[in-house]
Design an enzyme around this catalytic site. Structure first.
Site, PDB file in Angstrom:
ATOM      1  CG  PHE A  22       7.563   2.153  13.974  1.00 38.07           C
ATOM      2  CD1 PHE A  22       6.590   1.246  13.604  1.00 38.07           C
ATOM      3  CD2 PHE A  22       7.213   3.488  14.079  1.00 38.07           C
ATOM      4  CE1 PHE A  22       5.294   1.648  13.342  1.00 38.07           C
ATOM      5  CE2 PHE A  22       5.913   3.911  13.818  1.00 38.07           C
ATOM      6  CZ  PHE A  22       4.953   2.988  13.448  1.00 38.07           C
TER       7      PHE A  22
ATOM      8  CG  HIS B  76      -9.391   3.155   7.135  1.00 34.55           C
ATOM      9  ND1 HIS B  76     -10.227   2.088   7.388  1.00 34.55           N
ATOM     10  CD2 HIS B  76      -8.370   2.650   6.403  1.00 34.55           C
ATOM     11  CE1 HIS B  76      -9.730   1.006   6.837  1.00 34.55           C
ATOM     12  NE2 HIS B  76      -8.601   1.322   6.234  1.00 34.55           N
TER      13      HIS B  76
ATOM     14  CB  ALA C  52       0.310  -0.306   7.785  1.00 34.28           C
TER      15      ALA C  52
ATOM     16  NE  ARG D  40       8.118  13.361   8.482  1.00 34.02           N
ATOM     17  CZ  ARG D  40       7.803  14.599   8.081  1.00 34.02           C
ATOM     18  NH1 ARG D  40       7.475  14.851   6.818  1.00 34.02           N
ATOM     19  NH2 ARG D  40       7.820  15.602   8.941  1.00 34.02           N
TER      20      ARG D  40
ATOM     21  CB  ALA E 289     -12.058  11.760   3.916  1.00 33.66           C
TER      22      ALA E 289
ATOM     23  CB  ALA F   8       3.690   5.084   3.564  1.00 35.33           C
TER      24      ALA F   8
ATOM     25  CD  GLU G 203      -3.347  -6.571   5.717  1.00 39.29           C
ATOM     26  OE1 GLU G 203      -2.801  -5.545   5.278  1.00 39.29           O
ATOM     27  OE2 GLU G 203      -4.562  -6.631   5.983  1.00 39.29           O
TER      28      GLU G 203
ATOM     29  CG  PHE H 161      -2.171   0.748   1.120  1.00 41.21           C
ATOM     30  CD1 PHE H 161      -3.377   0.085   0.916  1.00 41.21           C
ATOM     31  CD2 PHE H 161      -2.183   2.131   1.203  1.00 41.21           C
ATOM     32  CE1 PHE H 161      -4.566   0.783   0.801  1.00 41.21           C
ATOM     33  CE2 PHE H 161      -3.368   2.837   1.087  1.00 41.21           C
ATOM     34  CZ  PHE H 161      -4.559   2.158   0.886  1.00 41.21           C
TER      35      PHE H 161
ATOM     36  CB  ILE I 244      -1.058   8.720   3.604  1.00 45.57           C
ATOM     37  CG1 ILE I 244       0.424   8.378   3.375  1.00 45.57           C
ATOM     38  CG2 ILE I 244      -1.327  10.198   3.290  1.00 45.57           C
ATOM     39  CD1 ILE I 244       0.894   8.500   1.939  1.00 45.57           C
TER      40      ILE I 244
HETATM   41  N1  LIG Z   1      -4.857   3.218   4.172  1.00 43.81           N
HETATM   42  C1  LIG Z   1      -3.701   2.538   4.304  1.00 43.81           C
HETATM   43  C2  LIG Z   1      -3.671   1.155   4.387  1.00 43.81           C
HETATM   44  N2  LIG Z   1      -4.821   0.477   4.362  1.00 43.81           N
HETATM   45  C3  LIG Z   1      -4.898  -0.924   4.084  1.00 43.81           C
HETATM   46  C4  LIG Z   1      -4.753  -1.772   5.321  1.00 43.81           C
HETATM   47  O1  LIG Z   1      -3.420  -1.758   5.798  1.00 43.81           O
HETATM   48  C5  LIG Z   1      -5.126  -3.220   5.023  1.00 43.81           C
HETATM   49  O2  LIG Z   1      -4.268  -3.737   4.057  1.00 43.81           O
HETATM   50  C6  LIG Z   1      -6.557  -3.390   4.566  1.00 43.81           C
HETATM   51  O3  LIG Z   1      -7.458  -2.785   5.434  1.00 43.81           O
HETATM   52  C7  LIG Z   1      -6.929  -4.898   4.429  1.00 43.81           C
HETATM   53  O4  LIG Z   1      -6.789  -5.556   5.696  1.00 43.81           O
HETATM   54  N3  LIG Z   1      -2.487   0.498   4.492  1.00 43.81           N
HETATM   55  C8  LIG Z   1      -1.319   1.188   4.509  1.00 43.81           C
HETATM   56  O5  LIG Z   1      -0.226   0.569   4.607  1.00 43.81           O
HETATM   57  N4  LIG Z   1      -1.325   2.542   4.435  1.00 43.81           N
HETATM   58  C9  LIG Z   1      -2.492   3.243   4.337  1.00 43.81           C
HETATM   59  O6  LIG Z   1      -2.444   4.508   4.262  1.00 43.81           O
HETATM   60  C1  LIG Z   2      -5.001   5.582   6.235  1.00 44.95           C
HETATM   61  C2  LIG Z   2      -6.064   5.080   5.398  1.00 44.95           C
HETATM   62  O1  LIG Z   2      -6.540   4.031   5.649  1.00 44.95           O
HETATM   63  C3  LIG Z   2      -6.606   5.943   4.330  1.00 44.95           C
HETATM   64  O2  LIG Z   2      -6.130   5.585   3.071  1.00 44.95           O
HETATM   65  C4  LIG Z   2      -8.114   5.843   4.349  1.00 44.95           C
HETATM   66  O3  LIG Z   2      -8.667   6.895   3.676  1.00 44.95           O
HETATM   67  P1  LIG Z   2     -10.168   7.313   3.983  1.00 44.95           P
HETATM   68  O4  LIG Z   2     -10.211   7.659   5.456  1.00 44.95           O
HETATM   69  O5  LIG Z   2     -10.378   8.518   3.109  1.00 44.95           O
HETATM   70  O6  LIG Z   2     -11.014   6.145   3.617  1.00 44.95           O
END
Ligand SMILES: Nc1c(NC[C@H](O)[C@H](O)[C@H](O)CO)[nH]c(=O)[nH]c1=O
Ligand SMILES: CC(=O)[C@@H](O)COP(=O)(O)O
Length: 159
Positions: free
Chosen positions: A116, A91, A59, A130, A88, A83, A61, A25, A85
């Site tokens: 980390f 999550h 992240a 970064r 909205a 990463a 997993e 991701f 990020i």
């Molecule tokens: N939003 C981000 C995710 N989301 C995905 C989750 O980590 C996971 O793979 C999914 O929910 C299925 O279990 N992952 C990141 O590494 N960074 C993000 O910003």
């Molecule tokens: C950090 C996240 O999981 C992010 O990508 C989710 O975005 P959203 O809160 O707009 O669904």
């Protein structure tokens, strides 16, 4: 003063085995962290054959894969690269929170250093800064931390 003994890790990675657990991701950021981490390991004397990369979806997993690596017992340290990020919705908090909690648990329960190198950013710009641009490369920093901790644990065990 001369009675004080200081125990600290040195930065020679020769003979150390590392597993990088890297998320797919936000891959364009994580790939740069991975490149920084591998470069740092090699420049500190690690053998390429002692470096393994394990890819996970995101992240969230990472803790499970790190636990599996720790249980396998063939790595001296894990370097976690990802990463998260902010979007909205809330999550971000769930993904980042479970990621750090899970990997900290494995580090403490299994006694293996887990560095980390997971960015937790409000914006993509912060992540880019970064991942090898103006704020350095957090993957490289995590790799150097892993080397230091492996050496420190060895020294503590031997002392
Ligand atoms: N939003 C981000 C995710 N989301 C995905 C989750 O980590 C996971 O793979 C999914 O929910 C299925 O279990 N992952 C990141 O590494 N960074 C993000 O910003
Ligand atoms: C950090 C996240 O999981 C992010 O990508 C989710 O975005 P959203 O809160 O707009 O669904």
């Amino acid at each position: 003063m001369s009675d004080i003994r200081i125990c600290e890790g040195q930065l020679n990675a020769a003979g150390m085995r590392f597993t990088l657990v890297a998320a797919r991701f936000n891959g364009f950021i994580v790939d740069a962290l991975q490149q920084g981490a591998i470069d740092a390991l090699l420049r500190h004397g690690a053998d390429p054959g002692d470096i393994r990369v394990v890819k996970v979806p995101g992240a969230f997993e990472m803790p499970l894969a790190i636990k599996a690596v720790a249980e396998k017992g063939d790595s001296d340290a894990v370097i976690a690269l990802g990463a998260v990020i902010r979007g909205a919705t809330p999550h971000f908090d769930y993904v980042a929170g479970e990621c750090v909690k899970g990997m900290a648990q494995t580090m403490m329960q299994r006694g293996i250093p887990v560095a980390f190198g997971v960015l937790t950013c409000d914006t993509i710009e912060q992540a880019i800064e970064r991942a090898g641009t103006k704020a350095g490369n957090k993957g490289a920093e995590a790799a150097v931390t892993a080397i230091e901790m492996v050496d420190l644990l060895r020294r503590l065990k031997a002392s």
